[in-house]
Design a protein around this motif. Structure first.
Motif, mmCIF file in Angstrom:
data_model
loop_
_atom_site.group_PDB
_atom_site.id
_atom_site.type_symbol
_atom_site.label_atom_id
_atom_site.label_comp_id
_atom_site.label_asym_id
_atom_site.label_seq_id
_atom_site.Cartn_x
_atom_site.Cartn_y
_atom_site.Cartn_z
ATOM 1 N N ALA A 200 1.882 4.548 -12.618
ATOM 2 C CA ALA A 200 3.171 4.131 -13.679
ATOM 3 C C ALA A 200 3.809 3.348 -12.910
ATOM 4 N N ALA A 201 4.628 4.730 -11.504
ATOM 5 C CA ALA A 201 5.980 4.302 -10.908
ATOM 6 C C ALA A 201 6.015 2.835 -9.953
ATOM 7 N N LEU A 202 4.492 2.910 -9.571
ATOM 8 C CA LEU A 202 4.243 1.517 -8.536
ATOM 9 C C LEU A 202 4.062 0.587 -9.329
ATOM 10 N N SER A 203 3.483 0.521 -10.667
ATOM 11 C CA SER A 203 3.083 -0.957 -11.739
ATOM 12 C C SER A 203 4.544 -1.073 -11.836
ATOM 13 N N ASP A 204 5.554 0.311 -12.298
ATOM 14 C CA ASP A 204 7.132 -0.526 -12.330
ATOM 15 C C ASP A 204 7.352 -0.795 -11.213
ATOM 16 N N LEU A 205 7.295 -0.328 -10.215
ATOM 17 C CA LEU A 205 7.822 -0.818 -8.745
ATOM 18 C C LEU A 205 7.948 -2.317 -8.541
ATOM 19 N N VAL B 299 -3.474 -1.590 -9.533
ATOM 20 C CA VAL B 299 -2.572 -2.080 -9.473
ATOM 21 C C VAL B 299 -1.932 -2.901 -9.087
ATOM 22 N N LEU B 300 -2.326 -3.179 -7.254
ATOM 23 C CA LEU B 300 -1.012 -4.054 -6.470
ATOM 24 C C LEU B 300 -2.178 -5.726 -6.649
ATOM 25 N N LEU C 89 -9.753 9.320 -3.368
ATOM 26 C CA LEU C 89 -10.457 7.927 -3.846
ATOM 27 C C LEU C 89 -9.828 7.676 -5.002
ATOM 28 N N PRO C 90 -9.439 8.794 -6.399
ATOM 29 C CA PRO C 90 -8.915 8.127 -7.394
ATOM 30 C C PRO C 90 -7.836 7.474 -7.111
ATOM 31 N N MET C 91 -6.454 8.380 -6.320
ATOM 32 C CA MET C 91 -5.399 7.861 -6.171
ATOM 33 C C MET C 91 -5.504 6.413 -5.589
ATOM 34 N N PRO D 26 -3.544 -1.807 -15.618
ATOM 35 C CA PRO D 26 -2.668 -0.162 -16.166
ATOM 36 C C PRO D 26 -2.209 0.453 -15.113
ATOM 37 N N PRO D 27 -1.841 1.824 -15.022
ATOM 38 C CA PRO D 27 -1.858 3.029 -14.718
ATOM 39 C C PRO D 27 -2.715 3.886 -15.590
ATOM 40 N N SER D 28 -2.396 4.981 -14.957
ATOM 41 C CA SER D 28 -3.145 6.019 -15.736
ATOM 42 C C SER D 28 -2.564 7.483 -15.424
ATOM 43 N N THR D 29 -1.466 7.365 -14.202
ATOM 44 C CA THR D 29 -1.180 8.530 -13.990
ATOM 45 C C THR D 29 0.416 8.141 -13.647
ATOM 46 N N PRO D 30 1.374 9.100 -13.493
ATOM 47 C CA PRO D 30 2.752 8.760 -13.314
ATOM 48 C C PRO D 30 3.000 8.506 -12.143
ATOM 49 N N LEU D 31 1.944 8.022 -11.377
ATOM 50 C CA LEU D 31 2.908 7.741 -10.239
ATOM 51 C C LEU D 31 1.844 6.760 -9.764
#
Length: 334
Positions: free
Chosen positions: A139-144, A126-127, A117-119, A132-137
């Motif tokens: 952050a990658a989605l936000s940049d994509l 984000v979508l 659930l958190p992931m 704002p993201p809180s994990t590297p995953l």
């Protein structure tokens, strides 16, 4: 997914003893779309590596090795051989991201779906909300998503976001099915597989590669919607054939070939052959409907459908040789 006794007997005769799954698939799969690859594939691969380092995903445990086994830029190249380099790079980034996301969801949710659930909630935030993201995953989605908004029209970006959220939700359904003590029935298996395919989020990029946006009449035409479904199903079911050995060994449930094996209590080669028959029907329906609607389409509409066909072709040629599915090259068990 039901088959008669006579059909199953005919399938058993088609299975060549000692053949590999790759040989079996090549012998029976209907593939009218010829092999093609993008001339900028190597540059796209370098771009994926740079992007993963920039976002921090390549520092995550196992990601670099997984990317080496899955070759996302190669899949993008085979799927989008005519795309401009910018679209090709976007497709490659998205494929790489989805491989990381999908593997992480499988690892986290295999036994306790609630731990996903958190992931998943971060991705939806984000979508849907631009949070704002809180994990590297995240952050990658936000940049994509930023790259998508810069390259696509607002309408195309909105369609991409919607389809991507559907994919995120599908991974929770998959985790629930995996954790349930009773394997899902065939119909449920294919329904979940259609959600987790992750192919339809790429269709807005197929549209963005065209000279113009599709008209509402083209995009929402019932035949066009059916083509989208057929493309996504065929494109994801084909890798299911090649990954069946790997997923059988790891206890995976959501795989077309394994669903046939459970339903008919048959060998894996026979189940793969039954799954191929369903894929062949899907590809032939795609061809028939495309021929029916093509005279009504604009040049951009034609290019859009060709992009969907590219996913069917690309997933086949990529699956044949990608290290991720190397088990398919071993002799098939009787």
């Amino acid at each position: 997914m039901s088959t008669t006794h006579e059909e199953r007997a005919a399938v058993a005769q088609d299975v060549i003893p000692g053949s590999t799954l790759v040989e079996l698939i090549d012998a029976h799969l209907y593939m009218p779309f010829p092999f093609r690859r993008h001339p900028q594939e190597a540059a796209a691969a370098a771009g994926v590596d740079h992007w993963l380092r920039t976002t921090g995903l390549s520092d995550e445990p196992g990601v670099a090795a997984m990317i080496s086994r899955t070759r996302p830029a190669e899949l993008a190249s085979f799927n989008s051989p005519d795309a401009d380099p910018g679209i090709l790079q976007l497709v490659a980034h998205q494929i790489a991201y989805q491989f990381v996301f999908d593997d992480r969801a499988e690892e986290v949710g295999r036994h306790r779906p609630g731990q996903l659930l958190p992931m998943l909630c971060e991705s939806i935030a984000v979508l849907r909300d631009g949070a704002p993201p809180s994990t590297p995953l995240g952050a990658a989605l936000s940049d994509l998503y930023r790259q998508i908004r810069e390259r696509c029209t607002p309408a195309q970006a909105a369609r991409w976001s919607w389809k991507s959220r559907e994919y995120v939700h599908g991974l929770l359904y998959e985790a629930v099915a995996q954790a349930h003590p009773t394997p899902p029935r065939s119909g449920l298996c294919t329904s979940v597989r259609s959600l987790t395919a992750g192919v339809e989020p790429f269709h807005p990029l197929c549209e963005a590669a065209q000279p113009c946006e599709l008209t509402s009449g083209e995009l929402h035409h019932p035949v066009m919607r059916r083509l989208s479904r057929l493309s996504a199903d065929a494109a994801v079911w084909i890798p299911d054939l090649f990954s069946a050995v790997k997923e059988q060994r790891s206890g995976e449930m959501i795989n077309l070939a394994l669903a046939y094996q459970r339903a008919h209590h048959c060998s894996l080669p026979a189940a793969v052959t039954l799954a191929i028959q369903q894929i062949n029907r899907t590809i032939r329906e795609f061809e028939r409907l495309y021929a029916e609607i093509e005279p009504e389409l604009s040049p951009s509409g034609v290019g859009y459908v060709e992009g969907m066909a590219g996913w069917i072709r690309g997933c086949y040629y990529w699956s044949r040789t990608v290290p991720r599915y190397a088990d398919a090259a071993a002799p098939a068990l009787p």
